[in-house]
Each structure stands twice: as C-alpha cells, then as structure tokens.
Design a protein around this motif. Sequence first.
Motif, PDB file in Angstrom:
ATOM      1  N   ARG A  18      12.736  -8.881  -5.399  1.00 45.21           N
ATOM      2  CA  ARG A  18      12.196  -7.793  -4.579  1.00 45.21           C
ATOM      3  C   ARG A  18      11.108  -8.396  -3.703  1.00 45.21           C
ATOM      4  O   ARG A  18      10.204  -9.064  -4.170  1.00 45.21           O
ATOM      5  CB  ARG A  18      11.597  -6.714  -5.482  1.00 45.21           C
ATOM      6  CG  ARG A  18      11.048  -5.524  -4.694  1.00 45.21           C
ATOM      7  CD  ARG A  18      10.465  -4.457  -5.620  1.00 45.21           C
ATOM      8  NE  ARG A  18       9.701  -3.502  -4.836  1.00 45.21           N
ATOM      9  CZ  ARG A  18      10.160  -2.343  -4.375  1.00 45.21           C
ATOM     10  NH1 ARG A  18      11.399  -1.976  -4.642  1.00 45.21           N
ATOM     11  NH2 ARG A  18       9.389  -1.546  -3.655  1.00 45.21           N
ATOM     12  N   GLY A  68       9.599  -4.513  -0.033  1.00 49.24           N
ATOM     13  CA  GLY A  68      10.469  -3.577  -0.721  1.00 49.24           C
ATOM     14  C   GLY A  68      11.950  -3.850  -0.622  1.00 49.24           C
ATOM     15  O   GLY A  68      12.762  -3.124  -1.195  1.00 49.24           O
ATOM     16  N   ARG A  88      11.054  -5.996 -10.093  1.00 48.05           N
ATOM     17  CA  ARG A  88      10.153  -4.927  -9.618  1.00 48.05           C
ATOM     18  C   ARG A  88       8.807  -4.991 -10.338  1.00 48.05           C
ATOM     19  O   ARG A  88       7.744  -4.862  -9.723  1.00 48.05           O
ATOM     20  CB  ARG A  88      10.767  -3.557  -9.887  1.00 48.05           C
ATOM     21  CG  ARG A  88      11.950  -3.246  -9.000  1.00 48.05           C
ATOM     22  CD  ARG A  88      12.496  -1.864  -9.331  1.00 48.05           C
ATOM     23  NE  ARG A  88      13.738  -1.621  -8.618  1.00 48.05           N
ATOM     24  CZ  ARG A  88      14.571  -0.633  -8.878  1.00 48.05           C
ATOM     25  NH1 ARG A  88      14.279   0.226  -9.863  1.00 48.05           N
ATOM     26  NH2 ARG A  88      15.663  -0.478  -8.179  1.00 48.05           N
ATOM     27  N   PRO A  90       3.683  -1.721  -6.592  1.00 50.97           N
ATOM     28  CA  PRO A  90       4.763  -1.561  -5.607  1.00 50.97           C
ATOM     29  C   PRO A  90       5.052  -0.108  -5.228  1.00 50.97           C
ATOM     30  O   PRO A  90       5.646   0.147  -4.180  1.00 50.97           O
ATOM     31  CB  PRO A  90       5.973  -2.204  -6.289  1.00 50.97           C
ATOM     32  CG  PRO A  90       5.640  -2.259  -7.745  1.00 50.97           C
ATOM     33  CD  PRO A  90       4.154  -2.338  -7.848  1.00 50.97           C
ATOM     34  N   TYR A  91       4.662   0.842  -6.070  1.00 49.73           N
ATOM     35  CA  TYR A  91       5.012   2.236  -5.769  1.00 49.73           C
ATOM     36  C   TYR A  91       3.835   3.147  -5.523  1.00 49.73           C
ATOM     37  O   TYR A  91       3.886   4.019  -4.663  1.00 49.73           O
ATOM     38  CB  TYR A  91       5.886   2.811  -6.897  1.00 49.73           C
ATOM     39  CG  TYR A  91       7.214   2.125  -6.975  1.00 49.73           C
ATOM     40  CD1 TYR A  91       8.172   2.328  -5.969  1.00 49.73           C
ATOM     41  CD2 TYR A  91       7.512   1.246  -8.001  1.00 49.73           C
ATOM     42  CE1 TYR A  91       9.398   1.677  -6.011  1.00 49.73           C
ATOM     43  CE2 TYR A  91       8.740   0.592  -8.051  1.00 49.73           C
ATOM     44  CZ  TYR A  91       9.676   0.805  -7.045  1.00 49.73           C
ATOM     45  OH  TYR A  91      10.871   0.169  -7.068  1.00 49.73           O
TER      46      TYR A  91
END
Lengths: 303, 303, 303, 303
Positions: free
Chosen positions: B44, B48, B202, B214-215
């Motif tokens: 990843r 993204g 991830r 990442p989120y």
Amino acid sequence: MQFQPILEDIVATLQPQLGAAGRVADYIPALARVPAAQFGIALRTCDGQEAAAGDCRVPFSIQSISKLFALTMGMRVMGDALWQRIGREPSGNPFNSLVQLEAEQGTPRNPFINAGAIAVTDRLVSHGDAKAEMLTLLSGLCNEPVHFDEEVAASEAATGFRNIALGNFMKSFGKIDNDVATVLDVYFHHCALAMNCVQLARATGYLCRDGLHPYNGHHLLTERQTRRVNALMLTCGTYDAAGEFAFLIGLPCKSGVGGGIVAVVPDHLSLCVWSPALDATGNSLLGMKALELFTAKTGLSVF
Amino acid sequence: MQFQPILEDIVATLQPQLGAAGRVADYIPALARVPAAQFGIALRTCDGQEAAAGDCRVPFSIQSISKLFALTMGMRVMGDALWQRIGREPSGNPFNSLVQLEAEQGTPRNPFINAGAIAVTDRLVSHGDAKAEMLTLLSGLCNEPVHFDEEVAASEAATGFRNIALGNFMKSFGKIDNDVATVLDVYFHHCALAMNCVQLARATGYLCRDGLHPYNGHHLLTERQTRRVNALMLTCGTYDAAGEFAFLIGLPCKSGVGGGIVAVVPDHLSLCVWSPALDATGNSLLGMKALELFTAKTGLSVF
Amino acid sequence: MQFQPILEDIVATLQPQLGAAGRVADYIPALARVPAAQFGIALRTCDGQEAAAGDCRVPFSIQSISKLFALTMGMRVMGDALWQRIGREPSGNPFNSLVQLEAEQGTPRNPFINAGAIAVTDRLVSHGDAKAEMLTLLSGLCNEPVHFDEEVAASEAATGFRNIALGNFMKSFGKIDNDVATVLDVYFHHCALAMNCVQLARATGYLCRDGLHPYNGHHLLTERQTRRVNALMLTCGTYDAAGEFAFLIGLPCKSGVGGGIVAVVPDHLSLCVWSPALDATGNSLLGMKALELFTAKTGLSVF
Amino acid sequence: MQFQPILEDIVATLQPQLGAAGRVADYIPALARVPAAQFGIALRTCDGQEAAAGDCRVPFSIQSISKLFALTMGMRVMGDALWQRIGREPSGNPFNSLVQLEAEQGTPRNPFINAGAIAVTDRLVSHGDAKAEMLTLLSGLCNEPVHFDEEVAASEAATGFRNIALGNFMKSFGKIDNDVATVLDVYFHHCALAMNCVQLARATGYLCRDGLHPYNGHHLLTERQTRRVNALMLTCGTYDAAGEFAFLIGLPCKSGVGGGIVAVVPDHLSLCVWSPALDATGNSLLGMKALELFTAKTGLSVF
C-alpha cells in the motif's frame, strides 16, 4: 538547500561545549596530546557543492574510518569473494568480539570491527601494495595529496598487542594468508592516515553518488555495491552504538577514535564531523551531537 | 510506478520454488500443519494505492511481527520512558541472548528480541488492557476486524518454556513489574494474531507516512518516533540476519516465524510478503527472495 | 587425636571476628534476620567419636548443602543413569551458568549448581515422594527428627524467579520430565531444611565411611559411589570457589548460603561449620577460616 | 604392595586396545608421526621403590606436563606473589578460555591452562634463565640428563599462532612484563621436553613426599605448597576433564597432548602413564584407562 549557514550555526551551537565532556583517546601519545576543544564539519553534495565550518581543515588521525576505504578497495579487487571470510552482521558488543571470533572459527562478524578490517587488509596484501594503493585512492578522491602520519603508525605498532592477538588468533584458524606482522603494518598505516573534514567529505563522495568517483567520472563501486557499503555503515559502522546512531541520527556513519565521523545521505551528500573528545562507546561526543543537529535542521534521514 | 504487474511478476518468478526449500516452523501443531507451498505479497503506497498478488488474503500467524505493534503502543503510552528498561542495539546472535540479558542485568538489547518484547508487554500490561487495545489498533489500521487465533495462543502458552524462563529471569533482576504469567498471556496472544498480507501492508502504513494513520488522519506516532521505529526495524528487525537484510534488501523489515515479513520504504509504501518455509535464521526463505526481487525491480532502497 | 579441645580452640580464635566482616544472605526475610555473630562447629569420626563447640546446636537453613543429600538419593535410585542429563565438571563461574546451560542444550554442568540440583530433583520426583524421603533419610542419619522450615520454603518459592527461569529453560530443551512448579516445590523444601552442626556432621558420616550408614550398618552408597560424591564435592561443591577451597583447605566440602559448610576427611571424620556471614563467593567467611584452622592444626588433608 | 606385577597386568590388559581408538595429536609433524600403538607405565614410591612396564623408557614430548614443573619453579622463586596475576579456579571449558581472559582482564584462570602457563613463564623469564633452570631441575629430579627436543620446539614456534595471540592478549592488559616472543620461546621449549615414564615418575616424586626432593634431601617445595600443587592438579590438571578425572580416578593428575599423564598418591607414590592416542578432551585414552585400572586394583584414591 543552503548548507553553509547550517554548518556555521552548528559550530556556533556547539562552541560552548567544546572540551567540556568526553575524553580524548590516550592509548598512544600522538593521539593523547590532541587538544580536546576542537570541532570541524564539512560536506559535499552530489552535484559538487561544498560547505565547511570550524576546524574543518585541521588534519586528524582517521583511525577506523580507514576501514571504509579498505573495504571499498577489497570489494573492488575481490568482488563477492571478499565475503568468504568476513561476515556482515553487527557484533553485539565489545565483550563478544573474541567470543564470536572463537565461536565462529576465526571469521569476523563484519569488516568494521578490528578483526574484520585486519582480515580485509590480509586480502589486500595478497593483491598488491596496499599502502601505496590507499594513498593513491584517497589522493584521487580528495583531489589533493593524502599522507600517513608515520609517528602514529609507529606508535600503533609498538602498542598494538590486542591487534597482534586478533591477527594471530584468526591465523590459528587458517583465516589469514599472509604474515601477521606484514598485514598489521599495513593496517596500522591505514589507521594512521591524517586527513581533515573537507578531505573526508570529498573522499566519501562516491557513497552518495551510487559509487561514482567525484572527479574522474568512473564508478569506484557499482550502485549495488555502494548501497551495501552504506548498509554496513548503518548496521556496523559505529562500534557498539550502531543501533543508537540509527535511532538518533538515521544515517549510515563510520567513526574513528581520532574523533572523526563520516556520514552519508544517499543521493544527496556526504559529510564529515570531527571533535577529539569521545564518549564511552568510542564515538566523538560533539560529532554525534552535530549529526543530530544536522538531521534535525535539514530533515535528512534514510528513514 | 505500476506495482500490480511487479507483484504478479514476483509471484510468477517464485512459483517454481514454492515449498522446495526451507522448513515450516514446527514447535506448535497449529504452525506445523501450515502447507509450505504458499506465497503472498501486498503493498500500500502513501497515497493509498494498493496492489496484491498470490496468497495475499490467506491469514497466517503474524508471530514476531506483533512486536512492531506492541512497540508502537508502548511508545504511544510511555514516550521516551519506555527506553529505561529496553536497549536499542542489535543483539549479536541467538547464542548471546541470555548471556547479554545476564551481563546487562535483565535489560534486553532491543524491543524486537523475545525478551525485549516481553519487557514492552509488561509495560503495556501496567497501562491497560493490552489484548483489547491491540485488536482495536490493528482493526483500525486495517479497516476491518482482526482476531487472535486462540488455538495458537494456547499452544504457545503450553510449550513456551523458554519465554517463561526469559520472563522470570528478567523478573529476578526486578525488571518486570507484573505477574509473569499475566504478561506472557498477553504476549502469546499478540504473537497469535491471524492476519493476511493485505492487512499487514495496511497496518504498517503509518511507518511510510511519518506516523500518520492511514484512515483517521491522526498521528499514531510523531515523525521522529516513526523514523526511530524504522531504524530499529533495520538494525534489529529480522532476528540475527539484520545485517544481511540491510546488505541484500536495504529496507527496514520485521519478520515472524509464521513466514511473514513486513517492509517499509519511507515516504513511498509499506509492504508485506508471506511464505511459511523458513531459512536457518528463522526468516521466510521466499519472503526474502521476494523482497530482493522487489528492490531490484523497483530500485527502491533507503541506501 | 583429641578433637574437642581443637574445636574449642577454633571457637576461641574466631570469637573476636564474629560478625565483623561478610554479609548475611538477605534475599529472603527469614535468612536476612539471622544474627551474623554466630559460629558453630561439630564433627563425628568414623568410629563414632563426636566433638562440638560454639553454636553447634543452633538450627540454620542448610540451603545448598541439601544438594549433597539429593544427589545421594538420586544415585541410590538411579545409579549411573542419573548422569545422562547431568555433567560432572566445574562450571567455571557464575557468569557462565546460563551460557553453559544454553551451549550444552539444557544439561547442567554438575549436580551442585542450582540447575543441576533442579535436574536431580526432577528425577527424584519421577521416582517417589522426594520431600518425605528426604526427611526420612536425614532423620535416620541424624538419629533424631529433621524438619523443613516452611516459612523459608514459602519465601524461596515467592522470590525464586531465577530458579523458575532455570527450570523452564531446561524444560525448553526437553530435559525436565515433570511439571516445573512441582519440581521446584520439592527443591525449595530441600533447601529449607533446618539443621544444626551436630546433625550435619552426623548426616555426612557415610561420606567418610565408604558409604556406610552411621547407625544402621547398611551401605547408603557403595564405596565407589562415595568416592565419587567426595570427588564432586571437591571439584564443584563450593560455588565458584572450588579451586580456592581445594588450594587452601584441601578437603571435599559442600557449602550453603545459610552459612553452613560440611567437609569430609575420607576414612577419618565428617565435619560441619556454620557462621551466617558470607564472603563474595557466597561461602561462609568464618566457616572457611575455621576449616583452614582445622586442617592446619590437625594436618588432615586429602593431598 | 608389590607394584611390578600390577603394572605388568595393566600392560597385558591394555595390549589388545593399543592403537584401536583415539587420535594422536597432529598439529605439528613431530607429534603426528608418533606411532599410536604404544603404552608405558612407571611409578616410584615415597621410599624409593620403582616399578615400570611396557614402553616405559620410550621418550615422548611431555607438552603440558611441563606446566607442573614451571609452576613449581615459579612457586620457588616468587612464593605467594606468583598468584597476583594467576587464578586458581577451573576454567569451565575450552570455549570459555578467551571469554574469561577478556572478562577477567588478562588474568588467566589457573596455571595449567595455556594462558596461565605463559603467565608463569613470563615471571620465570623475569627471574633468570628459565630454559637452563628447567633442565637443571629435571635432570636433578630424574638423576639423569633431560633434554629439549629442538625440532618440536621449532615446530611449536612456527605454528603457535593461538599461543602468540594469548600472550599478546594478556600483554594488552599489562599482564605480561617481558617481550612476548621471548616468553613464548621459553614456553615452547618447556613443552618440547622429551622424557619417558620412568623419568616422569621420578621427577614428580617430590609431590608425594610433601615437597622433598627424591635424591638431594632438600625441600623443593614446603609441605603446604606441595599440597596446593596437588590440589591444583586435581581441580585443573587435565584440561576440561578435571571433574571427570576426579570422579573416575580420584587422584591429582597432569596430562599433556603428547599422551603422557602423571598422577600423585600423596604419601604413597608418583606415577606416569603414556600412550599417544588422545580422546576428545585431549587426554591420553589408554592413559586414563590405565589409571582407572590402577586405582581399582590398588584401592588408592585421595577420596
């Protein structure tokens, strides 16, 4: 990036701490009498920009930094065959050096501990005149003549009982081909090279340029070999503080007990700091602080 | 760069070697019965983009890769105080682990050897429900639920005599605050996390994004802390082959005996490879080959 | 020879030094509160003559002296098979204990280091009720009841993290058959036997009588086995000072951190000295001096 | 006791095993070419009775047995001051030798390991002509001339890299006063003494007579010193098998890789066995068996 003001700023910041802490190496007179309160820094970028400040032109004994150039010479003449008798792993700690050498049958852990550099030097002695070739290599890289400090070399030889022990111990395992005294004469001379920060920043220039010689346009090492030298510097280049250097500074470095440290920012620049007073791990105390300041100010890091 | 074809190419290249060499970890039945002939890869990027190939969605026991997440949790809750009882240097070799722990009075060399991870876990136990928090952290990072494999956790506990020895040995030096059995229960559960390559690519995304989740847009770690985790992975992340990984692959990596290896290219991407058969150093044999192929094909390296 | 005046003379000579130097073992409260200024001595000859002086009837924790009786029990029930998992060589020094245990795959160096005694105890646990049998053996040898100090046993168990580590470490090599906690419960009880000098001089009587029980006329060990126990005492019986004991005292001895030392003059007598303050090697300071005085005054020595 | 038939019986018993197992030392040609199928035995009692059988007059290289005589010379010229730089404890095992020398700052564990004997020799070199004095001492003890085997001495020097390492390593800690090459020249000559069983049984006669010279009526060592030498032989005299020797044979012994072993029964006799084939610990295989037979047949033991 404008590096000259950054280097000058580092010099100014460290000025009050000059000579305040740490200890100059004192195992031979020529090193013991170096005044502690000195600090120099120099760098050279990939595209030839230079910056330098402080005692950047004062020559010092490069000591273990020479292991980097000996390794480079060994990789050039022997390629992968060099690794038949030398490992590529960190050695853990000083205590272990001889244990490991015994447990691993005379094969030193990596080319940057004394035993490893002596093993590399033995290979160089088998391939030519390793003293003359070292001077030729470094004079070319610096674009000016480089010399051995014969007083330091003689002192190293007169007091180097532990290195004599290491050499003979490896030879007892059949891992040294040449006469130990001959190998150590070369090794002690390499350690006794007198250079300054500007010269060392230039001399390590090939390490940030994928192996390309800074002046003659040829590859000293291949790109792949160059990455590997940088990797070895990061994992094994600073005695038993390699983890600490990676953690705090995050650049491939090689240090010497003369107080010099060279560092590489791949694809950007090579750099040399120097200050004679050492910390307990044998690395330059202000040299380490300077490298921390440099990475903090520039944001440069391999991580 | 288009990563999907590169990963597919790697899968195709390694296909003929699946199950041909190496040995699946067999110290507990749940690991011993994993078929050797499997290989997965996933990555990843910072922005993204995801790519994955082979057995990239087959769950496996992440084992020591969990040490990376436990360290991250420890740095979050304790900051620099975490390092009072844990070192940051490579440990040399397996033989030395207990010597060093004895010589260094119960302070483990780094957080990625078993003793170090047990010491980190002891800190986590003092600060909260370390099993639940690990699941919350990883489920958030993966954007999907993550679970413990309770069979594996139970087997680890039933056969983990050496880890019980390590925990009690540190406690005899006063370096473990909680009940050893409680600490090990958490430690064995963390090792028993079942995840797949896509999830681990991830979950390690914050390591290539200067610590940014990442989120959720928050910093899991500061930029400085993130660099330090990457540095520790490079110098200590792959058992006694850290020098070899740096030399051959040149990326911060963390491996586990379940056959997984995660790798980070700072500012670019995070990556996970998996193949259960291990080499003599306990690292996935095809996993290492895959990482060599990946760096050769992409030219990515920290050096 | 008239021994009673010799022992009284030794007591008088050491009187001024009582409590002046050394340190009482303090790792558990029950030992830490024993007053340092105590000294007792007792002996029993092959033909049943007894002599005793000073605090010869004050009970103390025999600690590692119990390893001698556990070994005797092990040799009785298992014969030479006992040596399949236990060595017969000195261990070098404390530092090495775990190194050696690791290097030698969980086989302890000898039955008188903790790991070795735990391994012996594991064998005893496989063969019967090793706590009850120890009491029966010693009560018979002393001709009076002998007991465990349950407070000491409980304290050992509550703080014995290093012994738990040793037991689990050996079990991780498959060298302990029984549950570690069960084995250690027996081991801690054996260490917690409370006896006095007169009792221990009697209890070791078989060692100067070629294995013959002092009261029941049967052989506890064969002549050959008895010599071997004495040999092990001389080479391994006093922690890391076995060479020093042989050099200065010249008798097979076994010491404990409770301050007791038993010694054997083959074919002559068995002897016990006790004084709680220990030297840096964990042996009773005045106990060693008393043994030196005794051998100087009597001329007794195996050499 | 009539010893001659006992020795002849031992020779007859071992005859079928001559040359069947073990390995002659082969690190130098002069030792490697010694025929394995030889066995000799000789003893001399306190009152001058001699017995000998087999190859008892064939000269062999005494090697490490010379450490016993060097120690005796050192104790004579220096008294207790000898122990300032040399320990008196068993060394644990071969693996540890260098670890211990490093951990203990260049102080060897005992005078019977190579490092210890080199340290003793350094003291002898400071006090006189240690080669000539050794010949004078041994010729007097044997009542006939004793010589160095110069071929062996030269071979030892040409291949003794590990001993050169040991000497220089100790010198690096400041624990060797003289030039390492000078010290080793003496050490290699001492090892290269050529003697036979009858001579060695005589030469060790003072060790069973409380230090009294067998021929000139003077004390070579005091009674106390003699006991101490015997104690050191028992705890440290047979490389890493000292525990095993004490357990199986129960006498102070000193062995050499030439296949000789001397043993002492205090107040009774001194004894020498010789057979060139060695076991894995470097001790003569049939020599050990002969000593076991001798103690079984005679019932002699210090225990």
